[in-house]
Each structure stands twice: as structure tokens, then as C-alpha cells.
Design an enzyme around this catalytic site. Structure first.
Site, PDB file in Angstrom:
ATOM      1  N   ASP A  48       6.668 -30.629   5.488  1.00 46.24           N
ATOM      2  CA  ASP A  48       6.876 -29.888   4.035  1.00 46.24           C
ATOM      3  C   ASP A  48       6.727 -28.337   4.005  1.00 46.24           C
ATOM      4  O   ASP A  48       5.572 -27.758   4.457  1.00 46.24           O
ATOM      5  CB  ASP A  48       5.681 -30.556   3.187  1.00 46.24           C
ATOM      6  CG  ASP A  48       6.001 -30.363   1.721  1.00 46.24           C
ATOM      7  OD1 ASP A  48       6.523 -29.469   1.273  1.00 46.24           O
ATOM      8  OD2 ASP A  48       5.852 -31.723   1.245  1.00 46.24           O
ATOM      9  N   THR A  89      10.375 -30.618  -2.874  1.00 45.24           N
ATOM     10  CA  THR A  89       9.710 -31.564  -2.058  1.00 45.24           C
ATOM     11  C   THR A  89      10.571 -32.914  -2.577  1.00 45.24           C
ATOM     12  O   THR A  89      11.108 -33.769  -1.578  1.00 45.24           O
ATOM     13  CB  THR A  89       8.365 -31.790  -2.342  1.00 45.24           C
ATOM     14  OG1 THR A  89       7.783 -30.693  -1.968  1.00 45.24           O
ATOM     15  CG2 THR A  89       7.835 -32.984  -1.510  1.00 45.24           C
ATOM     16  N   ARG A 173       5.344 -38.757  -3.021  1.00 41.65           N
ATOM     17  CA  ARG A 173       6.881 -38.669  -2.998  1.00 41.65           C
ATOM     18  C   ARG A 173       7.449 -38.527  -1.618  1.00 41.65           C
ATOM     19  O   ARG A 173       8.406 -38.756  -1.221  1.00 41.65           O
ATOM     20  CB  ARG A 173       7.287 -37.564  -3.898  1.00 41.65           C
ATOM     21  CG  ARG A 173       6.893 -36.174  -3.783  1.00 41.65           C
ATOM     22  CD  ARG A 173       7.352 -35.072  -4.719  1.00 41.65           C
ATOM     23  NE  ARG A 173       6.857 -33.814  -4.589  1.00 41.65           N
ATOM     24  CZ  ARG A 173       5.465 -33.214  -5.067  1.00 41.65           C
ATOM     25  NH1 ARG A 173       4.527 -34.220  -5.416  1.00 41.65           N
ATOM     26  NH2 ARG A 173       5.304 -31.926  -4.904  1.00 41.65           N
ATOM     27  N   ASP A 315       2.695 -27.596   3.293  1.00 38.84           N
ATOM     28  CA  ASP A 315       3.113 -27.014   1.828  1.00 38.84           C
ATOM     29  C   ASP A 315       1.943 -26.465   1.082  1.00 38.84           C
ATOM     30  O   ASP A 315       2.150 -25.573   0.502  1.00 38.84           O
ATOM     31  CB  ASP A 315       3.884 -28.057   1.394  1.00 38.84           C
ATOM     32  CG  ASP A 315       4.390 -27.695  -0.198  1.00 38.84           C
ATOM     33  OD1 ASP A 315       5.426 -26.690  -0.330  1.00 38.84           O
ATOM     34  OD2 ASP A 315       3.896 -27.996  -1.276  1.00 38.84           O
ATOM     35  N   ASP A 362      11.658 -30.256   4.088  1.00 39.61           N
ATOM     36  CA  ASP A 362      11.983 -30.502   2.710  1.00 39.61           C
ATOM     37  C   ASP A 362      12.836 -29.280   1.955  1.00 39.61           C
ATOM     38  O   ASP A 362      13.136 -29.441   0.918  1.00 39.61           O
ATOM     39  CB  ASP A 362      11.157 -31.408   2.006  1.00 39.61           C
ATOM     40  CG  ASP A 362       9.829 -30.676   1.710  1.00 39.61           C
ATOM     41  OD1 ASP A 362       9.406 -29.669   2.489  1.00 39.61           O
ATOM     42  OD2 ASP A 362       9.152 -31.170   0.979  1.00 39.61           O
ATOM     43  N   HIS A 363      12.178 -28.234   2.442  1.00 36.62           N
ATOM     44  CA  HIS A 363      12.729 -26.922   1.903  1.00 36.62           C
ATOM     45  C   HIS A 363      11.940 -25.882   2.823  1.00 36.62           C
ATOM     46  O   HIS A 363      11.073 -26.136   3.512  1.00 36.62           O
ATOM     47  CB  HIS A 363      12.458 -26.746   0.607  1.00 36.62           C
ATOM     48  CG  HIS A 363      10.978 -26.987   0.340  1.00 36.62           C
ATOM     49  ND1 HIS A 363       9.809 -26.195   0.572  1.00 36.62           N
ATOM     50  CD2 HIS A 363      10.184 -28.315  -0.317  1.00 36.62           C
ATOM     51  CE1 HIS A 363       8.914 -27.079   0.169  1.00 36.62           C
ATOM     52  NE2 HIS A 363       8.987 -28.077  -0.262  1.00 36.62           N
TER      53      HIS A 363
HETATM   54 ZN    ZN Z   1       7.962 -29.907  -0.429  1.00 40.20          ZN
HETATM   55 ZN    ZN Z   2       5.977 -26.747  -2.274  1.00 39.04          ZN
END
Ligand code: ZN
Ligand code: ZN
Ligand code: ZN
Length: 555
Positions: A48, A89, A173, A315, A362-363
Site C-alpha cells: 500500500d 486504495t 478493502r 500507507d 495500489d498507488h
Molecule cells: Zn492504498
Molecule cells: Zn493512503
């Protein structure tokens, strides 16, 4: 005769492999395990908020068995990007596993305004199911809002539900969307004063014994210890000063500096929740993933299983401490050791060369804008309330009411269609009026109408990314793009969401069964991952997949 034919066949195979691939793989390295056998287990790893440059910036601090093992033994796609906006996310995890973008899988954000019920919904929320493993509502989750299948679903269909799918992450998630609709289970970590792994009745009525055992052990408690740097802090020359103005830190500690006494800080930071925002959240995730491999007998028979693991703590650390922090660097150095631990466990329990791993994110994330400003790079902060007040005034003077707009979220404006009708207004005119009005506002780079998203086929630039993220049923009527490196966020920590390189460029590594050794700078996009895994397994592509299989990574 049969024996002779198979001898000839293997000789042909041997010579053709030898001549085509000796430049890539030394002949001695081709073992029986590395020839075309179907992997027993696919391990999908999503880190993440992992930017691509973390692989290169921290490389000389990595050990041999984690990220470096993937880079050296496997295939490294060095120019891999998200091809849609917004880079959050929920959409990220859905896109990795479904092989498409929010336009088709429908996960347009983490939370979005549902036009039909006129309420904000959460991507994994499902009020029709109940929590399993907690009395709280934290388990009322499922992938029902994701509209397409993941490759894990297709593997379940292909194997007549014999191949298992298990999703694991600190964030719900991050576990639920990858594991898909047909998953045996997804498990996520419920912090607060409980500190347990939970699921929902969408998957099962009760926790399996191995999860109960894990929760009953002190597996989470052991991490209430000091968080100090893994290597001497003075060797961390790849990140900024530990004490700086760009970090938030934890409640109960004056400065955001090592070491962090987690046992002491836990009561002021929501007990077990503090672990999520430290490197130890990832360690706990690996502990639980190893328990799942054993508890579910993953990779033990001829039907390929899928284990989707997402590392969420990176993250939380990024949001708290920023892209350039010592805390961030230490989190990646420790994640590298945790990956080493996971891969060794897979070697021992599934067998080296019998499982396939991919790793992506995820980014990405933007550097803290306040830090960028301090080194003279254009960057800044946005006040969305200010912006909203300004166009509300415009609506009132132009249409006599602000009620033509019913929601503003995720940089999109949602119209009240009934109000437009009542006032006899043409929706296209109002869209265009808001575009013309807002483009003059400070720090708005571009504004587009839903009409443009629905009627033009964009192929390049931010327009194409917006269109890939635009779902006609779920998205808004006017779409706003902020200036580069400008975020609506606190002046400490990093965030993400844009279509710019800092948010779109993420690692993509493959290694293990069926994977070539190599690297490429050719552009790959996130939706290519799922079709690639489908091709490796010889199964159907996810039903909404728009990506292409990356044939060059496959043996
Ligand atoms: Zn994320
Ligand atoms: Zn984030
Ligand atoms: Zn610090």
C-alpha cells in the site's frame, strides 16, 4: 515407441530452450521445477502506497531474500503505471486483481456518493452481512460493490471451486477486493482494544480454528515493544532528517523521532491501531499469512490456490511521516526482511519454483508539499471548502439556488437531476457553466464534463486517465483536476489520488514458477497484471479485463 517419442520431444524442447533463452537464463539454472508446470500457489502482494523509487532508493539496504530476490531471480517491469484517476486504495486493489479500471469494475473510490440512494457508501461496506470474530461492525464487509471478477474468481471457476482463494490485509478493502466474490475467506485486522483478525458472514459463519488459535496467541501483543531503526540510523542516508517539520508522529510523543516506545504510546493511539501505523503491522501480516498457508494447506495439491496479501502499514506510515522520512525508509527495510521470511516459508512449505509471486502497489504518493516548497519545487495545499463556497455563490447568482448540486466528493460534482428538471435547466449547459466558472479558480488545472467523458474516446494524457476512472452509472457530472503536487491535506505526511507520476508509477515484480528472468522499461499498466496471471494459469481472463497479458514475463 511412446518412450522414444517422448525422448525426441524432450530433446527438441531442450534444444529450443537452449538456443532461445541461453542469453537470459544460464543453462545450469533450468531445473525441472522451472519448466512449464502450473504453479501450485499464486501469491499476489500489494504494498500500500509503494512508489517505484523505493525499490531503487533503498536497494543497497535490502537483504538478498526479499525485494532483491524478486528483482534478481524474476522479472522487473520498471515502467509500470496506474492508468486511471483516482489512485486510491479501493480502486487500486480492485484494478490489480480484476485487470481493469473503475470504468468497468465500478470501485470509483474508497468512499463515493451513491447517486441512486443519495448517500455516501464505502467500497467494501455491506450492511446485509454480519461480523465474524468481533462484536463490532468492522466485519460488515464484502466485495458486492465490485462489478467484475478477479483472477482469483476465474481460478475458482476453472478449478470447480477446488482451488482456494484467501485474502489477507490489515485494511478490510485490501483483503476483500483482491480475494474476489468467490473467495473462501478474506481476513483483516481489527485493532482498537481487540487486536484480532476478523471476517464476515459473506464468507463463513465462524472463524476457522487456525484463525481462532492465532487470535488467542500473543501474536499481536509481541509488537508492543520499541520501534527503533533496523539498521543504525546514521546509515539511512537515503531519507531526510528524522526530526523535521513534515511529520505528524504519534499522540503522546513530542517529536516524530526514533525510537518509539509502542507499549507506552498504545493507550494514547487507539491501542492495537498503533501497530497498523508502524513497520510491525507488516510483520504481523506476514505472521498471519504464514498461518494461513499452513491452516488452509495452500499450494499442496494440483489445483492452484491464490493467496492475496496486502501490506497496509506502508500507507499509514506514509500518511503520517511522508515519502522522505526515516520512518518510511525503516518500514521498507523491515518489509524487505518480512518478505524474505515469507518467501523462505513458501520455499519450505510449497517448494521453491512451485509458487509464483507478483508484487505491486495500489498507488504511489506525493512528496510532502511543504518539503517540496522548502526546496523550491512548485507545490502547495488546497482548501476544498473555499472552492465549494465560491462555486456555491456562482450557482446562487446564476440559477437562484445552490441546490442544483447535491454532492461534491472525489473531485467530482454531482447534480440534483430533479432540481435541474424543476428549473427547466439543460444539464449540458449547467455542466459547461461550471467548467467555465471553475477553470479560473486558483490551483484548478483542468475541468471536464461528464458529457466529454461519455462522448469522446480519449487515448492519451490526463483525459484518458480520467476516462478510465469514470463510471457512467456511479461518477459525477463535473470532474476537477488539481494542480501538480497540490493536495487537500495537513502540512505533515503524504497522500495520493492524482494521475501524475508520483501517484501512478509503482513497482511490478514477478518471480517463481513460469516466470522469466529479466527486466523492461516498456510501459506496462496495472490492468495487465490479472490477464498475465490468467495466461500463466491458462484460465479465463477476469470478465471485465481490459489489460493485456505481459507475454514477455512468462516462460
Ligand atoms: Zn492504498
Ligand atoms: Zn493512503
Ligand atoms: Zn521522524
Amino acid at each position: 515407441m511412446k518412450k522414444l517419442l517422448s525422448l525426441i520431444a524432450s530433446l527438441i524442447f531442450f534444444f529450443s530452450c537452449g538456443s532461445q533463452e541461453k542469453t537470459i537464463i544460464p543453462a545450469t539454472k533450468i531445473t525441472e521445477a522451472e519448466t512449464n508446470v502450473k504453479p501450485k500457489l499464486i501469491v499476489g502482494i500489494v504494498v500500500d502506497q509503494m512508489r517505484y523509487d523505493y525499490l531503487t532508493r533503498f536497494e543497497n539496504k535490502f537483504g538478498e531474500g526479499g525485494f532483491k530476490r524478486m528483482m534478481q531471480e524474476g522479472f522487473n517491469c520498471k515502467n509500470n503505471h496506474f492508468n486511471y484517476v483516482p489512485t486510491y486504495t479501493g480502486p487500486g486493489h480492485a484494478s490489480v486483481y480484476t485487470g481493469t479500471t473503475p470504468k468497468y469494475h465500478g470501485v470509483i473510490s474508497n468512499n463515493w456518493y451513491d447517486k441512486e440512494i443519495k448517500e455516501t457508501v464505502y467500497c467494501a461496506q455491506d450492511d446485509s452481512v454480519a461480523s465474524v470474530g468481533t462484536e463490532s461492525d468492522a466485519g460488515k464487509m464484502s466485495p458486492q460493490r465490485m462489478l467484475t471478477t478477479s483472477f482469483a474468481d476465474e481460478n475458482r471457476l476453472f478449478t470447480q471451486m477446488r482451488g482456494k482463494s484467501i485474502g489477507i490485509a490489515i485494511k478490510d478493502r485490501g483483503a476483500i477486493l483482491p480475494a474476489g466474490h468467490t473467495a473462501n475467506a478474506a481476513y483483516w485486522f481489527h485493532g482498537k482494544d481487540e487486536g484480532v483478525w476478523i471476517t464476515s458472514t459473506f464468507y463463513r459463519e465462524d472463524l476457522p480454528q487456525w484463525v481462532k488459535d492465532f487470535n488467542a496467541s500473543d501474536a499481536a501483543e509481541v509488537y508492543f515493544k520499541d520501534w527503533d531503526t533496523y539498521l543504525p540510523i546514521e546509515t539511512y542516508v537515503e531519507s531526510g532528517d528524522d526530526l523535521n517539520n513534515f511529520e505528524r508522529g504519534f499522540d503522546g510523543k513530542e517529536t516524530a523521532t526514533f525510537p518509539y516506545n509502542l507499549a507506552e504510546l498504545k493507550s494514547k493511539n487507539n491501542d492495537f491501531d498503533i501497530l497498523k501505523a508502524t513497520a510491525y503491522g507488516n510483520s504481523l501480516t506476514v505472521d498471519f499469512a504464514m498461518a494461513a498457508i499452513k491452516g488452509e494447506s495452500l499450494g499442496q495439491d494440483n489445483d492452484t490456490d491464490v493467496l492475496a496479501v496486502s501490506f497496509s502499514s506502508t500507507d499509514y506510515v506514509g500518511h503520517n511521516f511522508g515519502v522522505n522520512s526515516k520512518e518510511g525508509q525503516d518500514t521498507y527495510i523491515r518489509l524487505d526482511r518480512d518478505l524474505d521470511r515469507l518467501f523462505k516459508y513458501l520455499d519450505e512449505n510449497v517448494g521453491e519454483g512451485k509458487y509464483t509471486v507478483f508484487l505491486t502497489a495500489d498507488h504511489g504518493a506525493v512528496d510532502v508539499p511543504a518539503y517540496l516548497q522548502s526546496v523550491k519545487i512548485p507545490a502547495g495545499y488546497l482548501d476544498y471548502n473555499d472552492r465549494k463556497n465560491r462555486f456555491t455563490n456562482f450557482l446562487e447568482t446564476t440559477y437562484g439556488t445552490k441546490n442544483v448540486v447535491e454532492n461534491v466528493s472525489n473531485n467530482q460534482i454531482f447534480f440534483n437531476k430533479e432540481k435541474l428538471k424543476e428549473l427547466g435547466l439543460n444539464i449540458h449547459d449547467v455542466e459547461q457553466a461550471l467548467v467555465d466558472e471553475q477553470i479560473s479558480y486558483p490551483n484548478i488545472a483542468k475541468v471536464y464534463t461528464a458529457t466529454a467523458m461519455n462522448s469522446t474516446n480519449f487515448t492519451t494524457g490526463i483525459e484518458a486517465l480520467l476516462q478510465n476512472g469514470y463510471n457512467q452509472k456511479r461518477s459525477g457530472d463535473v470532474i476537477v483536476v488539481d494542480d501538480i503536487a497540490h493536495i487537500a491535506y495537513s502540512k505533515t505526511g503524504s497522500t495520493h489520488g492524482s494521475g501524475l507520476n508520483y501517484d501512478t508509477h509503482v513497482p511490478l515484480l514477478f518471480f517463481g514458477a513460469g516466470i522469466k528472468k529479466g527486466e523492461t522499461y516498456n510501459k506496462t499498466v496495472i490492468p495487465d497484471i490479472a490477464p498475465t496471471i490468467s495466461a500463466l494459469l491458462g484460465i479465463s481472463f477476469p470478465n471485465g479485463a481490459t489489460g493485456q497479458p505481459l507475454g514477455f514475463v512468462l516462460d
